[in-house]
Design a protein around this motif. Structure first.
Motif, PDB file in Angstrom:
ATOM      1  N   GLY A   1      -7.634   8.219  -2.409  1.00  0.00           N
ATOM      2  CA  GLY A   1      -7.214   7.923  -1.044  1.00  0.00           C
ATOM      3  C   GLY A   1      -6.939   6.450  -0.851  1.00  0.00           C
ATOM      4  O   GLY A   1      -5.943   6.060  -0.227  1.00  0.00           O
ATOM      5  N   PHE A   2      -7.798   5.611  -1.410  1.00  0.00           N
ATOM      6  CA  PHE A   2      -7.641   4.156  -1.280  1.00  0.00           C
ATOM      7  C   PHE A   2      -6.393   3.686  -2.020  1.00  0.00           C
ATOM      8  O   PHE A   2      -5.557   2.958  -1.468  1.00  0.00           O
TER       9      PHE A   2
ATOM     10  N   GLY B   1      -3.809   5.486  -3.189  1.00  0.00           N
ATOM     11  CA  GLY B   1      -2.585   6.115  -2.729  1.00  0.00           C
ATOM     12  C   GLY B   1      -1.983   5.421  -1.517  1.00  0.00           C
ATOM     13  O   GLY B   1      -0.762   5.236  -1.427  1.00  0.00           O
ATOM     14  N   ALA B   2      -2.846   5.030  -0.593  1.00  0.00           N
ATOM     15  CA  ALA B   2      -2.361   4.365   0.620  1.00  0.00           C
ATOM     16  C   ALA B   2      -1.708   3.036   0.315  1.00  0.00           C
ATOM     17  O   ALA B   2      -0.882   2.546   1.092  1.00  0.00           O
ATOM     18  N   ARG B   3      -2.053   2.416  -0.808  1.00  0.00           N
ATOM     19  CA  ARG B   3      -1.545   1.089  -1.156  1.00  0.00           C
ATOM     20  C   ARG B   3      -0.345   1.125  -2.085  1.00  0.00           C
ATOM     21  O   ARG B   3       0.290   0.099  -2.304  1.00  0.00           O
TER      22      ARG B   3
ATOM     23  N   ARG C   1       1.419   9.923  -1.108  1.00  0.00           N
ATOM     24  CA  ARG C   1       0.692  10.844  -0.243  1.00  0.00           C
ATOM     25  C   ARG C   1      -0.439  11.498  -1.035  1.00  0.00           C
ATOM     26  O   ARG C   1      -0.248  11.889  -2.190  1.00  0.00           O
TER      27      ARG C   1
ATOM     28  N   GLY D   1      -8.770  10.024   5.028  1.00  0.00           N
ATOM     29  CA  GLY D   1      -7.333   9.851   5.217  1.00  0.00           C
ATOM     30  C   GLY D   1      -6.481  10.748   4.362  1.00  0.00           C
ATOM     31  O   GLY D   1      -5.280  10.497   4.197  1.00  0.00           O
TER      32      GLY D   1
END
Length: 325
Positions: free
Chosen positions: A45-46, A48-50, A54, A83
Motif C-alpha cells: 500500500g505504501f 504503490g501509492a508512491r 493501484r 488505502g
C-alpha cells in the motif's frame, strides 16, 4: 527519522518485485490477516501509492474454522484503512482431494486466479517468507525430491509474486508491531496434525540447536541455488527435446544415451506429458522405468505410465502412445 528497519526492509523488497508492473496497473495482495501477509499489505500500500500503482486486497475465507467469515471481513476492513481498493472477501468451498492442506491450497489459488481475471489485476502478491521457503525445502528434501522441487517457491510464477522470500517471519512481525497492526494467529499454525507445523516447531529448532543458528537462511539459499541449476538443466532439456521431436514422434535412444541423467530424465518427462501422461500421478519411478529402455535395454516390454500412456522401444526409438482404445 526514517521508518523502522523492518518496515524499510519490506518496502525495499516490495519495490524490487514490482519492477516491470505497468504504472497505473492493479496489483492484489492476498492477505489472511497473519503477520506476514499483513505486513506485506501495508508495504505494498505504501509503495504503490508512491509509484502510481493501484493496490487492492483479497482475503480468502476457506470456511474451515468458526468465525472465519468475520475474520476475513476484518482483514478487508484493515485493508481499506491502509488505502487498498478494491478490498474483497473470497469465499471458497474446500474439497478433500489430496488431503486438507492440498485441497485448501487448490481452492485458494483458484479463487485468487478468478479474482485477478475479474478485477483485471496484473499481479497477485503472496506473503510467503524466508521461513516458509526453508520449511518447504526441508519437507521436500525429506521426501527425496529432485532439484526442481528443492528449488522451493519461486519469487515470480505467472501472475503470482512473493516479495518476502528473503525476509524472515520475525521481520514481518516486527514491521506489524512498528506500524500498530495486530496480526491474527491462525490456530492451524500450531496444530501438530499438519506436517508443516511439526517442521516449524519441532524439526527446525532441533537443527538450530544441533548445527547452530542460520539453518533457515541456509535452506533458503539452497532453494535459490537449486533453482538456478534446475533452470539451466530445463533449458538444456528443452533444446534436446525440440531437436529430438523434429525427427519424428518418438525419441531416438541414441540421442538420449550420451546425455547426463538429469537432462535425459527431463526429456523423457516432457515426452510423457506431451503424450498425455497424468502429471500429478507421474513419479520418478515411472521415469526411471522409461529411462532403462535407453540405459539398460534388454528387450523390455511396454512401460505403462499414469494417464493411459505407454512407452515402447522399437528399432532404437522410444515411442510414446495412448494405451486407451
Amino acid at each position: 527519522m526514517g521508518p523502522h528497519p523492518a518496515v524499510a526492509e519490506i518496502r525495499r523488497a516490495v519495490r524490487g518485485v514490482l519492477d516491470g508492473v505497468p504504472e497505473g496497473a492493479l496489483v492484489l495482495v492476498a492477505c489472511s490477516g497473519g503477520g506476514d501477509s499483513l505486513a506485506l499489505a501495508a508495504g505494498v500500500g505504501f509503495v504503490g501509492a508512491r509509484v502510481g500503482m493501484r493496490v487492492g486486497v483479497v482475503s480468502v475465507d476457506h470456511g474451515l474454522q468458526e468465525g472465519s467469515a468475520e475474520r476475513a471481513r476484518d482483514v478487508v476492513r484493515v485493508g481499506k484503512e491502509l488505502g487498498l481498493d478494491p478490498a474483497e472477501v473470497l469465499t471458497v468451498s474446500v474439497g478433500r482431494e489430496g488431503g486438507p492442506e492440498a485441497a485448501a491450497r487448490q481452492a485458494r489459488y483458484a479463487a485468487l486466479g478468478e479474482a485477478a481475471v475479474r478485477l483485471g489485476a496484473s499481479a497477485v502478491l503472496l506473503g510467503h517468507t524466508l521461513d516458509d521457503q526453508a520449511e518447504t525445502v526441508l519437507m521436500r528434501l525429506a521426501r527425496g525430491s529432485g532439484t526442481r522441487s528443492l528449488a522451493g517457491m519461486p519469487a515470480v510464477s505467472g501472475i503470482y509474486r512473493r516479495p518476502l522470500l528473503k525476509i524472515s517471519r520475525a521481520t514481518t512481525r516486527a514491521a506489524c508491531e512498528a506500524l500498530g497492526l495486530v496480526p491474527w494467529d491462525d490456530p492451524h499454525n500450531e496444530d501438530p496434525a499438519y506436517t508443516r507445523v511439526r517442521v516449524r516447531h519441532e524439526v527446525l529448532p532441533v537443527l538450530e540447536r544441533a548445527i547452530g543458528p542460520g539453518v533457515a537462511e541456509a535452506l533458503a539459499r539452497t532453494a535459490s541455488l537449486c533453482r538456478d541449476d534446475a533452470d539451466a538443466l530445463d533449458l538444456w532439456a528443452d533444446e534436446v527435446y525440440a531437436r529430438a521431436r523434429s525427427l519424428g514422434e518418438g525419441l531416438r535412444a541414441a540421442d538420449l544415451g550420451d546425455l547426463p541423467g538429469a537432462v535425459r530424465r527431463r526429456v523423457i518427462l516432457r515426452a510423457a506429458l506431451d503424450a498425455g501422461a497424468d502429471r500429478a500421478a507421474l513419479g520418478a519411478a515411472h521415469i526411471e522405468q522409461v529411462e532403462r529402455l535407453v540405459t539398460a535395454w534388454r528387450g523390455q516390454r511396454l512401460v505403462e505410465l499414469p494417464g493411459g500412456v505407454g512407452v515402447v522401444r522399437r528399432y532404437g526409438t522410444l515411442i510414446f502412445a495412448s494405451t486407451v482404445s
